[in-house]
Design an enzyme around this catalytic site. Structure first.
Site, PDB file in Angstrom:
ATOM      1  N   GLU A  18       0.871  -1.166   0.000  1.00  0.00           N
ATOM      2  CA  GLU A  18       0.000   0.000   0.000  1.00  0.00           C
ATOM      3  C   GLU A  18       0.916   1.225   0.000  1.00  0.00           C
ATOM      4  OE1 GLU A  18      -2.728   0.396   3.306  1.00  0.00           O
ATOM      5  OE2 GLU A  18      -3.473   2.297   2.492  1.00  0.00           O
ATOM      6  N   ARG A  57       5.297 -12.693   9.626  1.00  0.00           N
ATOM      7  CA  ARG A  57       5.851 -11.335   9.498  1.00  0.00           C
ATOM      8  C   ARG A  57       7.237 -11.310  10.095  1.00  0.00           C
ATOM      9  NH1 ARG A  57       2.033  -7.389   8.631  1.00  0.00           N
ATOM     10  NH2 ARG A  57       3.350  -5.570   8.916  1.00  0.00           N
ATOM     11  N   LYS A  62       4.448   0.807   9.505  1.00  0.00           N
ATOM     12  CA  LYS A  62       4.527   2.060   8.747  1.00  0.00           C
ATOM     13  C   LYS A  62       3.906   3.213   9.519  1.00  0.00           C
ATOM     14  CE  LYS A  62       3.086   0.063   4.852  1.00  0.00           C
ATOM     15  NZ  LYS A  62       2.528  -0.042   3.489  1.00  0.00           N
TER      16      LYS A  62
END
Ligand code: ATP
Ligand code: MG
Length: 573
Positions: free
Chosen positions: A48, A273, A283
């Site tokens: 994204e 992850r 982020k």
């Protein structure tokens, strides 16, 4: 401290085909064996554009592009740009640069979920027509309240049984901009009693009068991640949609949309992850550090972003080796930051040119060395790589050494320079300290020595030994530089730990950056340019910073020489 339960995969477990063995790869091998998707392998990396890529993304890039490469398949870059409020073209551009730098090759396949908005809209209409989606007038808060809990079912929305005609009309008017933000949503009609909360009539569209960085004001309704993602995968013919573990519970929804629409069905596979000690990989939190000026930007060399690591002097090869060796698993863990640094040192050790630089200079005058004489000493560029050759380093009467390499009153076991003591100057001569000059405050500002002309190159013909070898630069030849030293950005292994009522900013390390000015570097580095990598002998690996230019050199310390991981490994053996 917990580590990834699967542990770093050992390089010798790597398959003959080259890819590191892991469960995702096993699934792909099995699918190819069964002729699934006609034996095709097509993955994607779907960031994204709401921030810069970080080392966690590097793991995903390495996995997705690596598998495509290994099996003769393809990997797309797709921007998952369904949230105009947080996204920006700056992020798109940085992601392209960083993903390329890491070795991602998507050829001509760079896509945007926003390219599919019209198709996604048509499919939503199709789901309305088949009675699988409805327009709901509940507010976000009401939806949340009525969603139920893990132990209690949710309640059906009072709008759940609207007619297809009414839904079509309202959805068209949502698109046309007739309603304010948040007043209505389109929801999938699945099961408010499902034990999986993701299946309790999840949102497909929300109203958002917000300009999108690519579609401008064409749209005022935007699809959710859950609705957009699988359909985008399907449009691109993705075979294996590899994502992180938190999406495991979303997989039934991923499958539900695809099955209802009857379109190509990629298989979603989840992996762990990456988490690293002393590091944040969110982020949102990294953005907060940037916005609040806690770091000097996304590419601050202390940041775990790809651009920060690059600026710090990391190589893509070191990052790739790290990613391959930590492997992928089905359980989240936390990897030691020192392991990443270990692979970095391994790589830099092979490629970095050895040079001499003095970070905290102390003047040394060699009293018996002829005034005005300059000798060119031969120095080895890289003991690991004979092809790197040698270079000449000027030697003269006045030198700089590290302040640390001299003690007027040496403690026990201090073998470097001190009054009466003889040491070796690397590639130079043996020198013996004969005296010091002090300033008014009593600090040593100059050291006087004599040298033994018989020891040129660093060996005494009579075989006498010295206990230490120190580095130096010639005062009149050295070039000045600024050097930036870094420590971990956080003082705590897990800076996200908010159990003590603290937040991550409370764990910022006040000493994470130390700027040294007035450093003295050997003259061969006068023209050092970004992309070069050096080992400053005895001090660590360094690289020119983005701000560095001839005449105003700035170096970053990439990593110190001491390899704590190698030590840990040794202890474990
Ligand atoms: P963040 O939490 O930092 O915002 P994200 O998952 O929201 O991360 P995306 O841009 O959606 O960021 O991620 C793109 C891809 O990278 C996804 O497939 C995601 O699963 C993967 N990814 C993100 N963070 C990590 C991580 N720490 N380790 C491995 N893969 C990751
Ligand atoms: Mg995400």
């Amino acid at each position: 401290m917990s580590t990834n339960p699967s542990g770093p995969a050992r390089p010798d477990e790597a398959s003959p085909a080259g890819g590191p063995s892991n469960f995702v790869r096993d699934i792909i091998i099995e699918d190819i064996g069964n002729g699934k998707n006609g034996g095709r392998v097509h993955t994607r990396f779907p960031p994204e554009p709401n921030g810069y890529l970080h080392i966690g993304h590097a793991k995903s890039i390495n996995l997705n592009f690596g598998l495509a490469r290994e099996f003769g398949g393809k990997c797309n870059l797709r921007f998952d740009d369904t949230n105009p409020e947080k996204e920006d073209i700056e992020y798109v551009e940085s992601i392209i640069e960083d993903a390329h730098w890491l070795g991602g090759d998507w050829e001509d396949r760079m896509f945007y979920a926003s390219d599919y908005f019209e198709q996604l809209y048509e499919w939503a209409v199709k789901l309305i027509k088949s009675g699988d989606a409805y327009v709901c007038d509940l507010s976000a808060a009401e939806v949340r309240e009525q969603r139920g809990t893990l132990t209690e079912p949710g309640q059906n929305s009072p709008y759940r049984n609207r007619s297809v005609e009414e839904n079509l009309d309202l959805f068209a008017r949502m698109r046309a901009g007739e309603f304010p933000d948040g007043s209505r949503t389109l929801r999938a009609k699945i099961d408010m009693a499902s034990p999986n909360l993701n299946l309790r009539d999840p949102l497909m569209y929300r109203i958002l009068h917000s300009e999108h960085h690519r579609t401008g004001n064409d749209w005022c309704i935007y699809p959710t991640y859950d609705y957009a993602h699988g359909q985008s995968d399907s449009i691109e013919g993705i075979t294996h949609s590899i994502c992180t573990l938190e999406f495991e519970d979303h997989r039934p929804l991923y499958d539900w949309f695809i099955e209802k629409l009857g379109i190509h069905h990629p298989q979603q596979i989840e992996f762990d992850r990456l988490n690293l000690t002393y590091t944040l990989l969110s982020k949102r939190k990294l953005l907060a550090l940037v916005q609040n000026g806690r770091v000097r930007g996304w590419d601050d060399p202390r940041m775990p972003t790809v651009s920060g690591l690059r600026r710090r002097g990391y190589t893509p090869e070191a990052i790739r080796t790290f990613c391959q060796n930590i492997g992928v698993s089905k359980t989240n863990g936390i990897i030691e930051l020192s392991l990443l640094e270990h692979y970095l040192r391994e790589d830099l050790n092979r490629r970095a040119l050895r040079v001499m630089a003095v970070l905290r200079p102390l003047r040394v005058v060699i009293d018996n060395y002829p005034e005005g004489r300059v000798e060119e000493m031969e120095a080895v560029n890289n003991p690991e790589d004979a092809s790197a050759g040698t270079r000449k380093v000027p030697f003269s009467k006045v030198l700089y050494i590290e302040q640390d390499d001299f003690r007027e009153d040496p403690p026990k076991q201090y073998y470097r320079l001190s009054p009466g003591r003889e040491v070796r100057l690397r590639y130079g001569y043996f020198i013996t300290c004969t005296g010091v000059v002090k300033d008014d405050a009593g600090r040593v500002v100059e050291v006087h020595c004599t040298y033994d002309p018989e020891t040129r190159g660093g060996n005494a013909p009579d075989g006498r030994k010295v206990k230490s070898t120190i580095h130096w630069v010639s005062a009149s030849h050295a070039v000045p530089a600024e050097v930036r030293l870094y420590e971990n950005l956080f003082t705590r292994e897990n800076p996200s730990d908010d159990s003590e009522g603290k937040q991550f900013t409370d764990y910022l390390n006040p000493n994470s950056l130390e700027v040294l000015t007035g450093c003295q570097i050997e003259p061969s580095l006068a023209g050092a340019a970004v992309g070069a990598r050096y080992q400053f002998e005895r001090l660590g690996y360094f690289c020119p910073d983005l701000e560095s230019k001839p005449g105003a050199l700035v170096f970053n310390r990439t990593v110190a020489l001491r390899d704590t991981w190698a030590k840990i490994e040794k202890k474990l053996k």
